[in-house]
Design a protein around this motif. Structure first.
Motif, PDB file in Angstrom:
ATOM      1  N   PRO A  99     -62.254   4.647   8.692  1.00 24.41           N
ATOM      2  CA  PRO A  99     -61.265   3.699   7.350  1.00 24.41           C
ATOM      3  C   PRO A  99     -60.188   3.223   7.119  1.00 24.41           C
ATOM      4  N   HIS A 100     -59.599   3.800   8.667  1.00 20.78           N
ATOM      5  CA  HIS A 100     -58.122   3.000   8.409  1.00 20.78           C
ATOM      6  C   HIS A 100     -57.695   1.681   9.574  1.00 20.78           C
ATOM      7  N   SER A 102     -59.784  -2.498  10.120  1.00 17.76           N
ATOM      8  CA  SER A 102     -60.828  -2.967   9.867  1.00 17.76           C
ATOM      9  C   SER A 102     -61.880  -3.463  10.514  1.00 17.76           C
ATOM     10  N   ASP A 140     -62.538  -8.539   7.951  1.00 12.83           N
ATOM     11  CA  ASP A 140     -61.309  -8.634   8.076  1.00 12.83           C
ATOM     12  C   ASP A 140     -61.319  -7.071   6.409  1.00 12.83           C
ATOM     13  N   LYS A 141     -62.372  -6.898   5.694  1.00 13.55           N
ATOM     14  CA  LYS A 141     -62.267  -5.088   5.194  1.00 13.55           C
ATOM     15  C   LYS A 141     -61.840  -4.244   5.135  1.00 13.55           C
ATOM     16  N   PHE A 142     -62.478  -3.650   4.509  1.00 11.70           N
ATOM     17  CA  PHE A 142     -62.065  -2.329   4.675  1.00 11.70           C
ATOM     18  C   PHE A 142     -64.036  -1.699   5.131  1.00 11.70           C
ATOM     19  N   GLY A 144     -64.624   0.970   3.055  1.00 12.11           N
ATOM     20  CA  GLY A 144     -64.142   1.971   2.453  1.00 12.11           C
ATOM     21  C   GLY A 144     -64.522   0.899   1.362  1.00 12.11           C
ATOM     22  N   GLN A 145     -64.760  -0.199   1.594  1.00 14.78           N
ATOM     23  CA  GLN A 145     -64.650  -1.638   0.272  1.00 14.78           C
ATOM     24  C   GLN A 145     -66.458  -1.798   0.244  1.00 14.78           C
TER      25      GLN A 145
ATOM     26  N   ARG B  92     -51.203  -6.394   2.576  1.00 11.27           N
ATOM     27  CA  ARG B  92     -52.427  -5.747   3.458  1.00 11.27           C
ATOM     28  C   ARG B  92     -53.484  -6.924   4.011  1.00 11.27           C
ATOM     29  N   ARG B  93     -53.935  -5.881   5.384  1.00 12.79           N
ATOM     30  CA  ARG B  93     -54.921  -7.068   5.782  1.00 12.79           C
ATOM     31  C   ARG B  93     -56.479  -7.563   5.174  1.00 12.79           C
ATOM     32  N   ASP B  94     -56.792  -6.638   4.840  1.00  9.81           N
ATOM     33  CA  ASP B  94     -58.110  -6.804   3.738  1.00  9.81           C
ATOM     34  C   ASP B  94     -57.943  -7.920   2.400  1.00  9.81           C
ATOM     35  N   ARG B  95     -56.481  -8.310   2.192  1.00  9.65           N
ATOM     36  CA  ARG B  95     -56.063  -9.261   1.734  1.00  9.65           C
ATOM     37  C   ARG B  95     -56.111  -8.819   0.555  1.00  9.65           C
ATOM     38  N   SER B  96     -56.332  -7.936  -0.143  1.00 17.24           N
ATOM     39  CA  SER B  96     -56.416  -7.006  -1.123  1.00 17.24           C
ATOM     40  C   SER B  96     -54.916  -7.060  -1.639  1.00 17.24           C
ATOM     41  N   PRO B 396     -57.151   3.726   2.531  1.00 14.49           N
ATOM     42  CA  PRO B 396     -58.216   2.644   3.295  1.00 14.49           C
ATOM     43  C   PRO B 396     -58.584   2.740   1.818  1.00 14.49           C
ATOM     44  N   HIS B 397     -59.023   3.205   1.339  1.00  9.34           N
ATOM     45  CA  HIS B 397     -59.812   3.315  -0.872  1.00  9.34           C
ATOM     46  C   HIS B 397     -58.850   2.373  -1.733  1.00  9.34           C
ATOM     47  N   VAL B 399     -58.812  -0.299  -3.548  1.00 10.28           N
ATOM     48  CA  VAL B 399     -59.608  -1.744  -3.464  1.00 10.28           C
ATOM     49  C   VAL B 399     -59.680  -2.244  -4.995  1.00 10.28           C
ATOM     50  N   PRO B 400     -59.138  -3.478  -4.768  1.00 11.62           N
ATOM     51  CA  PRO B 400     -58.952  -3.709  -5.934  1.00 11.62           C
ATOM     52  C   PRO B 400     -59.927  -4.583  -6.868  1.00 11.62           C
TER      53      PRO B 400
END
Ligand SMILES: Nc1ncnc2c1ncn2[C@@H]1O[C@H](COP(=O)(O)OP(=O)(O)O)[C@@H](O)[C@H]1O
Ligand SMILES: [Mg+2]
Lengths: 249, 403
Positions: A99-100, A102, A140-142, A144-145, B92-96, B396-397, B399-400
């Motif tokens: 989870p940590h 991407s 590029d998401k994590f 958890g998304q 953050r990497r995920d662009r949130s 990690p959770h 989320v936007p």
């Protein structure tokens, strides 16, 4: 669907396992899987299916019997275990994505670290794999998304990124909402068309009927019956199999 | 405004009993605040703090060497500003789009206001006031520059940036203690906030790796390692820190050969470190327990060695879970440094006690203790805010909200 060759990929003979609490989980299980074959393992809950396939990549040890994977005998020798784990990928019921990291890092971590391949090259392959399982845009998401079905497809891509010769699936769709089961099964069906060897623990009868070369019934830590899908579902040899099929069909 | 009134009514005056309790509490609070303000502004004599501000800051550090501390503070301000700006420049990497920290404009405003007002209120000489203002300006400028241009730096340079902090720590040690051509300033001359921050940062930095090793040892398959870790952790946690500090002054000299801990200050710092490590190990252990088994299994099934799985998969998640508990330990460690005054060192509390013992400042205990409390509160608040921002960034959770 490609046909299996005669070359043996996994050979398990008389495998017995006791858990540390004394529980006798495997009672002489036998199974032979050939290269390119898709074997589905079914059986009631608690019959030892997970335990059995987890011995194939040494996530569980065993006390009696022999297991040979791709010509390497599973022993307590750690070098053997590492060599086998590199060739055997596993997909878990609970996805077990990191989870940590991407999505793309989940895929590239092991090939870069274990196979010592250049990161850029692995990342390119990883994106191609994500494309193949239909989630290129999530790279590029994590974890958890993502939805459950997307996570499981990432997990499959992660296993594939190590270019394993064997893929083990332990109930890959059991933790998914019904509408997501299909997207994962489709990915698995496409894989089966390649010549990768697959051992799949699942209750998905349709998948077993259409994709498996052979269906195996486990009960009480033993392999009770193995047959091609048509025979298995319509005309099984054992009473135990019939009772099991009555319950699930 | 109306909604505020409605909320007040529903939360404070819902029933007659609520109203009575609310009014009573308000009266008590207002009386206490009025009394305190009256004391702080009218009766208290802050000269005791103003006259001794240098003593509180650095103890008996030689005046002619204090430029080294100013230089160190300058470096720290620049590094802090740059780090802050870099974090702003890298969502953050995920662009949130999670920034760090979330309210950082507010944080800057508070910082600027405090740095304008505090040196003035302390009645520092204009030259020194000016220095503090320049330092703040430097920090804010570095933050702005790094935030504006940081994202465009070449990646190789960016990877080097985190190393700035350990390097700065070593540079700071040299600047403070001397060596490499600088005149030596013996640890016995360090004092005040300087000693408090030095001892606690030393212990915080070193107890982290030791604590992680202890936590891993406690879960190890090797009985000897496991028992050793358990024995150590339970022994330390069973003994009051003050006894360990006295013990350390007496036996560390024998235990550590060749002048590794020749000095009272260093002995105390090591005791703090080993003390904190035992508590930290328990925090890390709870973090390790929170990582599902499946994570290790997935890592191993991909061919990672157990060391790789631990380092790259299990520990990052465990430390993230343990972070709040660890920061709690760090905060109590910071406060525990006051015990150094009981073994005769001049940390903040030690300085305060020596000031209060001076006949010229007789009966000014309240002013001194209040100052101490505020200083500690600021340090702890900074630690807490930083850790909460870090937590959010690592979550990690996080989320936007999907619009
Ligand atoms: N770690 C363990 N310790 C003791 N017993 C276990 C452990 N894991 C599984 N078992 C037992 O072993 C049996 C087989 O488990 P498993 O292989 O998970 O079954 P399946 O996957 O077919 O549902 C079950 O009865 C289960 O309770
Ligand atoms: Mg199972």
């Amino acid at each position: 669907m490609s046909l299996p060759t005669s070359e043996t990929m996994i050979e398990a003979r008389g495998v017995e396992k006791w858990y540390p609490n004394g529980f006798h989980a495997l009672r002489g299980a036998d199974l032979t899987v050939r290269r390119g074959e898709v074997v589905v393992i079914m059986g009631p809950s608690g019959s030892g299916k997970s335990t059995f396939i987890r011995t194939f990549n040494a996530l569980e040890d065993f006390q009696k019997g022999t297991i040979t994977v791709d010509g390497i005998a599973l022993s307590n020798d750690l070098r053997n275990i590492d060599a086998i784990r590199r060739e055997v990928g596993m997909v878990f019921q609970q996805f077990n994505l990191f989870p940590h990291l991407s999505v793309i890092d989940n895929l590239t971590l092991a090939p870069v670290l274990v196979r010592r391949r250049p990161k850029a090259e692995v990342a390119e392959q990883a994106r191609a794999l994500l494309e193949r399982v239909g989630i290129a845009e999530q790279a590029d998401k994590f974890p958890g998304q993502l939805s459950g079905g997307q996570q499981q497809r990432v997990a499959i891509a992660r296993a594939l990124c190590m270019e394993p010769r064997i893929l083990l699936f332990d109930e890959p769709t059991s933790a998914l909402d019904p509408e997501m089961v299909r997207e994962v099964l489709e990915v698995m069906q496409n894989l089966a068309a390649d010549d990768i060897t697959m051992v799949v623990v699942t209750h998905e009868v349709k998948f077993a009927r259409h994709v498996a070369h052979r269906v195996v019934l486990m009960a009480d830590g033993e392999v009770v019956e193995q047959a091609p899908p048509e025979t298995f579902f319509t005309n099984p040899a054992h009473q135990r199999t019939r009772r099991f099929l009555d319950q699930i069909l | 405004m109306q909604s505020l009134i409605r909320r007040l009514r529903s939360e404070l005056f819902a029933t007659p009993a609520d109203a009575v309790i609310s009014i009573a509490l308000f009266t008590i609070l207002a009386a206490a605040a009025a009394g305190f303000l009256h004391w702080a502004l009218r009766q208290a004599e802050w000269a005791v703090v103003q006259v001794n501000s240098t003593l509180f800051a650095v103890g008996r550090y030689p005046i002619e060497q204090q430029w080294r501390l100013w230089l160190l503070t300058t470096l720290l301000a620049a590094a802090t500003g740059a780090t802050w700006g870099m974090l702003r420049a890298h969502p953050r990497r995920d662009r949130s789009g999670q920034l760090w920290p979330r309210n950082d404009r507010l944080a800057v405003a508070v910082l600027i206001a405090a740095s304008l007002w505090v040196p003035f209120a302390l009645g520092l000489t204009p030259a020194i006031q000016l220095r503090w203002w320049l330092l703040t300006a430097l920090l804010v400028a570095a933050r702005w520059l790094a935030g504006r241009f940081g994202a465009g730096l070449p990646p190789a340079l960016k990877r080097l940036l985190p190393i700035v902090w350990p390097v700065l720590y070593l540079v700071g040690m040299v600047l403070i203690g001397g060596g490499i051509g600088l005149a030596r300033v013996a640890p016995a001359e360090w004092g005040g906030l300087l000693l408090t921050l030095l001892a606690s940062s030393f212990a915080i930095l070193l107890c982290l790796p030791i604590g992680v090793l202890l936590a891993l040892g406690r879960r190890s398959d090797l009985p000897l390692l496991r028992w050793g870790s358990v024995l150590y952790i339970e022994f330390i946690r069973g003994a009051p820190l003050i006894t360990l500090l006295f013990l350390g002054q007496n036996i560390l000299g024998f235990l550590l050969p060749g002048g590794l801990a020749p000095d009272r200050v260093w002995r105390a710092a090591w005791v703090l470190t080993f003390f904190a490590a035992a508590y930290l190990a328990e925090a890390v252990r709870s973090g390790l327990a929170a990582v599902p088994r499946g994570q290790l299994e997935a890592a191993r099934s991909l061919g990672l060695s157990s060391a790789q799985a631990l380092r790259l998969v299990v520990l990052p998640q465990a430390l993230r879970v343990a972070l709040p508990a660890m920061v709690g330990q760090f905060i109590s460690l910071l406060q525990d440094t006051t015990l150094l005054s009981l073994i005769g060192l001049l940390d903040l509390l030690g300085v305060a006690r020596s000031v209060m013992a001076n006949p010229a400042f007789l009966g000014k205990n309240a002013e001194v203790y209040l100052t101490l409390a505020i200083l500690f509160w600021c340090c702890c608040a900074a630690l807490g805010l930083g850790s909460r921002a870090l937590e959010r960034r690592l979550d990690p959770h996080a989320v936007p909200s999907r619009v």
